[in-house]
Every structure is written in structure tokens, then in C-alpha cells.
Design an enzyme around this catalytic site. Structure first.
Site, PDB file in Angstrom:
ATOM      1  N   ASP A 105       0.889  -1.084  -0.012  1.00 58.66           N
ATOM      2  CA  ASP A 105      -0.044   0.113  -0.028  1.00 58.66           C
ATOM      3  C   ASP A 105       0.808   1.275   0.018  1.00 58.66           C
ATOM      4  OD1 ASP A 105      -2.692   0.938   0.688  1.00 58.66           O
ATOM      5  OD2 ASP A 105      -1.333   2.217   1.939  1.00 58.66           O
ATOM      6  N   TYR A 128       2.574   9.916   0.171  1.00 57.94           N
ATOM      7  CA  TYR A 128       3.625   9.406   0.957  1.00 57.94           C
ATOM      8  C   TYR A 128       4.997   9.333   0.506  1.00 57.94           C
ATOM      9  CZ  TYR A 128      -0.254   6.246   2.718  1.00 57.94           C
ATOM     10  OH  TYR A 128      -1.441   5.715   3.512  1.00 57.94           O
ATOM     11  N   LYS A 151      -2.842   5.760  -4.213  1.00 62.18           N
ATOM     12  CA  LYS A 151      -3.977   6.684  -3.890  1.00 62.18           C
ATOM     13  C   LYS A 151      -4.008   8.078  -4.481  1.00 62.18           C
ATOM     14  CE  LYS A 151      -4.071   4.623   0.776  1.00 62.18           C
ATOM     15  NZ  LYS A 151      -2.683   4.398   0.815  1.00 62.18           N
ATOM     16  N   HIS A 206      -7.786   9.052  -2.046  1.00 64.33           N
ATOM     17  CA  HIS A 206      -7.324   8.910  -0.760  1.00 64.33           C
ATOM     18  C   HIS A 206      -8.154   9.414   0.330  1.00 64.33           C
ATOM     19  CE1 HIS A 206      -3.247   8.951   1.398  1.00 64.33           C
ATOM     20  NE2 HIS A 206      -4.134   8.633   2.618  1.00 64.33           N
TER      21      HIS A 206
HETATM   22  P1  NAP Z   1       0.010   0.442  12.145  1.00 61.13           P
HETATM   23  O1  NAP Z   1       0.080  -0.220  10.985  1.00 61.13           O
HETATM   24  O2  NAP Z   1      -1.273   0.227  13.139  1.00 61.13           O
HETATM   25  O3  NAP Z   1       1.144   0.630  13.248  1.00 61.13           O
HETATM   26  C1  NAP Z   1       2.561   0.859  12.813  1.00 61.13           C
HETATM   27  C2  NAP Z   1       3.440   0.808  14.005  1.00 61.13           C
HETATM   28  O4  NAP Z   1       3.460  -0.417  14.612  1.00 61.13           O
HETATM   29  C3  NAP Z   1       5.029   1.094  13.791  1.00 61.13           C
HETATM   30  O5  NAP Z   1       5.318   1.949  14.580  1.00 61.13           O
HETATM   31  C4  NAP Z   1       5.581  -0.161  13.727  1.00 61.13           C
HETATM   32  O6  NAP Z   1       6.862  -0.235  14.166  1.00 61.13           O
HETATM   33  C5  NAP Z   1       4.559  -0.868  14.742  1.00 61.13           C
HETATM   34  N1  NAP Z   1       4.620  -2.471  14.676  1.00 61.13           N
HETATM   35  C6  NAP Z   1       4.341  -3.023  13.347  1.00 61.13           C
HETATM   36  N2  NAP Z   1       4.200  -4.255  13.745  1.00 61.13           N
HETATM   37  C7  NAP Z   1       4.463  -4.580  15.121  1.00 61.13           C
HETATM   38  C8  NAP Z   1       4.735  -5.737  15.891  1.00 61.13           C
HETATM   39  N3  NAP Z   1       4.605  -6.935  15.263  1.00 61.13           N
HETATM   40  N4  NAP Z   1       4.864  -5.398  17.048  1.00 61.13           N
HETATM   41  C9  NAP Z   1       5.138  -4.211  17.643  1.00 61.13           C
HETATM   42  N5  NAP Z   1       5.045  -3.130  16.741  1.00 61.13           N
HETATM   43  C10 NAP Z   1       4.700  -3.222  15.675  1.00 61.13           C
HETATM   44  O7  NAP Z   1      -0.134   2.022  11.837  1.00 61.13           O
HETATM   45  P2  NAP Z   1      -0.109   2.833  10.308  1.00 61.13           P
HETATM   46  O8  NAP Z   1       1.349   2.804   9.743  1.00 61.13           O
HETATM   47  O9  NAP Z   1      -0.561   4.131  10.723  1.00 61.13           O
HETATM   48  O10 NAP Z   1      -1.087   2.113   9.532  1.00 61.13           O
HETATM   49  C11 NAP Z   1      -0.708   1.114   8.453  1.00 61.13           C
HETATM   50  C12 NAP Z   1      -0.546   1.831   7.042  1.00 61.13           C
HETATM   51  O11 NAP Z   1      -2.200   2.185   6.740  1.00 61.13           O
HETATM   52  C13 NAP Z   1       0.351   2.868   6.650  1.00 61.13           C
HETATM   53  O12 NAP Z   1       1.467   2.593   6.741  1.00 61.13           O
HETATM   54  C14 NAP Z   1      -0.485   3.306   5.296  1.00 61.13           C
HETATM   55  O13 NAP Z   1      -0.002   2.492   4.331  1.00 61.13           O
HETATM   56  C15 NAP Z   1      -1.972   3.156   5.681  1.00 61.13           C
HETATM   57  N6  NAP Z   1      -2.793   4.315   6.076  1.00 61.13           N
HETATM   58  C16 NAP Z   1      -3.588   4.751   5.422  1.00 61.13           C
HETATM   59  C17 NAP Z   1      -4.356   6.110   5.657  1.00 61.13           C
HETATM   60  C18 NAP Z   1      -5.271   6.478   4.812  1.00 61.13           C
HETATM   61  O14 NAP Z   1      -5.739   7.720   4.830  1.00 61.13           O
HETATM   62  N7  NAP Z   1      -5.592   5.853   3.731  1.00 61.13           N
HETATM   63  C19 NAP Z   1      -4.027   6.431   6.917  1.00 61.13           C
HETATM   64  C20 NAP Z   1      -3.102   5.940   7.825  1.00 61.13           C
HETATM   65  C21 NAP Z   1      -2.101   5.008   7.340  1.00 61.13           C
HETATM   66  P3  NAP Z   1       7.901  -0.533  13.241  1.00 61.13           P
HETATM   67  O15 NAP Z   1       8.114   0.102  11.962  1.00 61.13           O
HETATM   68  O16 NAP Z   1       9.181  -0.499  14.059  1.00 61.13           O
HETATM   69  O17 NAP Z   1       7.791  -2.011  12.976  1.00 61.13           O
END
Ligand code: NAP
Length: 270
Positions: free
Chosen positions: A42, A47, A72, A105
Site C-alpha cells: 500500500d 507518502y 492513492k 485517498h
Molecule cells: P499501524 O500499522 O497500526 O502501526 C504501525 C506501527 O506499529 C509502527 O510503529 C510499527 O513499528 C509498529 N509495529 C508493526 N508491527 C509490530 C509488531 N508486530 N509489534 C510491535 N510493533 C509493531 O499504523 P499505520 O502505519 O498508521 O497504518 C498502516 C498503514 O496504513 C500505513 O503505513 C499506510 O500505508 C496506511 N494508512 C492509510 C491512511 C489513509 O488515510 N488511507 C492513513 C494512515 C495509514 P516498526 O516500523 O518499528 O515495525
């Protein structure tokens, strides 16, 4: 990799989120993920990492057609001419001939959805976009997008994790055969120290993060895109298909979001 099938489209159930990684850090994470078996990545114009994602996909020992690449359109690029020009630039950065899924997006308050969907449908007709979808849309906005599109709206990507009740939107998605892609599925890391999730995980030999992902993926039509940068986290998040939560455990996790269990039970079915 397990898939969620909606309207005849197979979407790998687990994807890699790439925000806020850029450059070499992003390229390395995507490369590691593909090596570990992830087949869904994704990204977004916002980004500033489409180039790094594309480089990792190109260099991977995985056929391009086996990787589900999602990008997006920035909210400021939703007028038809901007859809075309900005998407051409996205393809260029990604180094790809086509993407598997192109999302809006976030909904626009100035450009009618009919205009954006028509422009996206044109890209589909030209073969540079396989499928279209949306992100951050409410039920009403999703319904309007579906009405405006000449092709299936495959997913609505929204924030979804154990602390968010999404029963209403997910019920609509299930009824209309649309996927719900859960972003921030780990609550940006917030689930990691959760005692309830950890206690459930202990019974299965899994971590709190794995329970959160399993809980999402065990619901109909739900796809999850956790972001992780280390091989250890990437592997941990991948290993969520070899156990199952009981109905009581599903409900217990749902209660963390404060919703009404009866509605959730209906959603899961018998
Ligand atoms: P998330 O995936 O809920 O959390 C990411 C965080 O969790 C990072 O700090 C990561 O650290 C940590 N993590 C991952 N796996 C882990 C594990 N097994 N144990 C402990 N910690 C862990 O949050 P997010 O990045 O906000 O969401 C994911 C994706 O969704 C984004 O990267 C993006 O692609 C997408 N997104 C889309 C929108 C939208 O508006 N469409 C908005 C926000 C996000 P490390 O990096 O150190 O592993």
C-alpha cells in the site's frame, strides 16, 4: 497468502502499509516483506515513497503479476485532468505499466465524485488501472462512489483496529460485496501493550499485535495493511493465519472498541 474475494477480485488479505517510510528505509521494508511472502503493498501519492516501493517490486524475486500494488490519489488531485496527470506521474515513479488498485485517498468537498470516478474508470478502460476504490469514505460517501462508478468499487480503506467500532460500515461493505481495508490496524502500535489482547494471545502462543490482526482478518471482507519496518515485526504480522480466535474471544476484543456485541455477532454470522 490468503485472499479476500469481492466482486470477483482477489485481494491479498494482508498487505504492507508503507507510510511514513521513505527512500532506502521503505525500499528495504518492501523488499523484506516480499521476501517473507507479502503480496500486497500500500502506497500513496502523499507518502513520497512510490519510487521506493516501485524499486523494491522491480528488484524482488517475485513476478510483478503476483504483487497487488495499491496507490492513492491525493485529495488535491481529484479533478479529472489532475487524476490523469498525477496518476501518470505515479506510474512513472512506481516504474509500472499499471497498478492493481487506485484509491481516492479522501473524499473531496469541491470535486463531484462523478467526475473523479469517471476519470478513474477511463484509466481502467485504458489498462493502467485494474480496479478502483476509495479511502476514508463514510457509508453515504461510499454509496455515492458506487453509484458514480461504471466499475466495481473494490474497497474502502479506513482506520480500523480493536479500539474502533466499524460495524455499520462493515455491514454495508458485506452487503454490497466491498472489501474494508483496515489501516492503522495496530492503532499505530498502540495495541502492543494491551493486556486483554496479550492475555488472549498467550492462550494461542501469539502476541497482542497478532491477536489484533487475527481479529480483523477473521471478519468478513476485512483486509489489513499493518506497517512494519523490521524483519521481526514483518514476520510476526505475517504469522496470523495459523490460529483462530473463538467467538467469545472475537467478542471480547470487539468490546475494547465500545460497540454493541449483538450487532457484531450478526456481522460474524453463525
Ligand atoms: P499501524 O500499522 O497500526 O502501526 C504501525 C506501527 O506499529 C509502527 O510503529 C510499527 O513499528 C509498529 N509495529 C508493526 N508491527 C509490530 C509488531 N508486530 N509489534 C510491535 N510493533 C509493531 O499504523 P499505520 O502505519 O498508521 O497504518 C498502516 C498503514 O496504513 C500505513 O503505513 C499506510 O500505508 C496506511 N494508512 C492509510 C491512511 C489513509 O488515510 N488511507 C492513513 C494512515 C495509514 P516498526 O516500523 O518499528 O515495525
Amino acid at each position: 497468502m490468503e485472499t479476500v474475494t469481492v466482486q470477483g477480485v482477489d485481494v491479498p488479505a494482508l498487505g504492507l502499509g508503507t507510510w511514513p517510510m521513505e527512500g532506502e528505509r521503505c525500499r528495504r521494508a518492501v523488499a523484506t516483506a516480499l521476501d517473507l511472502g507479502y503480496r500486497h503493498v500500500d502506497t500513496a501519492q502523499m507518502y513520497a515513497n512510490e519510487d521506493a516501493v516501485g524499486a523494491a517490486v522491480a528488484a524482488a524475486d517475485v513476478p510483478r503479476e503476483d504483487v497487488f500494488v495499491v496507490t492513492k490519489l491525493l485529495r488535491g488531485n481529484l479533478a479529472p485532468a489532475d487524476v490523469r496527470s498525477s496518476f501518470a506521474a505515479s506510474l512513472d515513479r512506481l516504474g509500472l505499466d499499471a497498478v492493481d488498485l487506485l484509491l481516492i485517498h479522501a473524499p473531496s468537498s469541491s470535486v463531484p465524485i462523478e467526475e473523479t470516478m469517471a476519470a478513474m474508470n477511463e484509466l481502467q478502460a485504458e489498462g493502467t488501472v485494474d480496479h478502483v476504490g476509495v479511502s476514508n469514505f463514510s457509508v453515504d460517501q461510499l454509496r455515492a462512489a458506487m453509484d458514480a462508478s461504471g466499475t466495481p468499487v473494490v474497497t474502502n480503506q479506513v482506520e480500523y483496529h480493536p479500539y474502533r467500532d466499524r460495524t455499520e460500515l462493515l455491514s454495508f461493505c458485506v452487503e454490497h460485496d466491498v472489501a474494508l481495508t483496515a489501516y492503522s490496524p495496530l492503532d499505530e502500535g498502540g495495541v502492543v501493550g494491551d493486556e486483554t489482547l496479550a492475555a488472549i494471545g498467550e492462550r494461542h502462543g501469539k502476541t497482542a499485535a497478532q491477536v489484533a490482526l487475527r481479529w480483523l482478518l477473521q471478519q468478513p471482507n476485512v483486509v489489513a495493511i499493518p506497517k512494519a519496518s523490521s524483519r521481526e515485526h514483518l514476520r510476526e504480522n505475517r504469522d496470523v493465519f495459523d490460529f483462530a480466535l473463538s467467538a467469545a474471544e472475537m467478542e471480547r476484543v470487539y468490546e475494547l472498541g465500545g460497540g454493541a456485541p449483538a450487532r457484531f455477532r450478526d456481522l460474524l454470522g453463525p
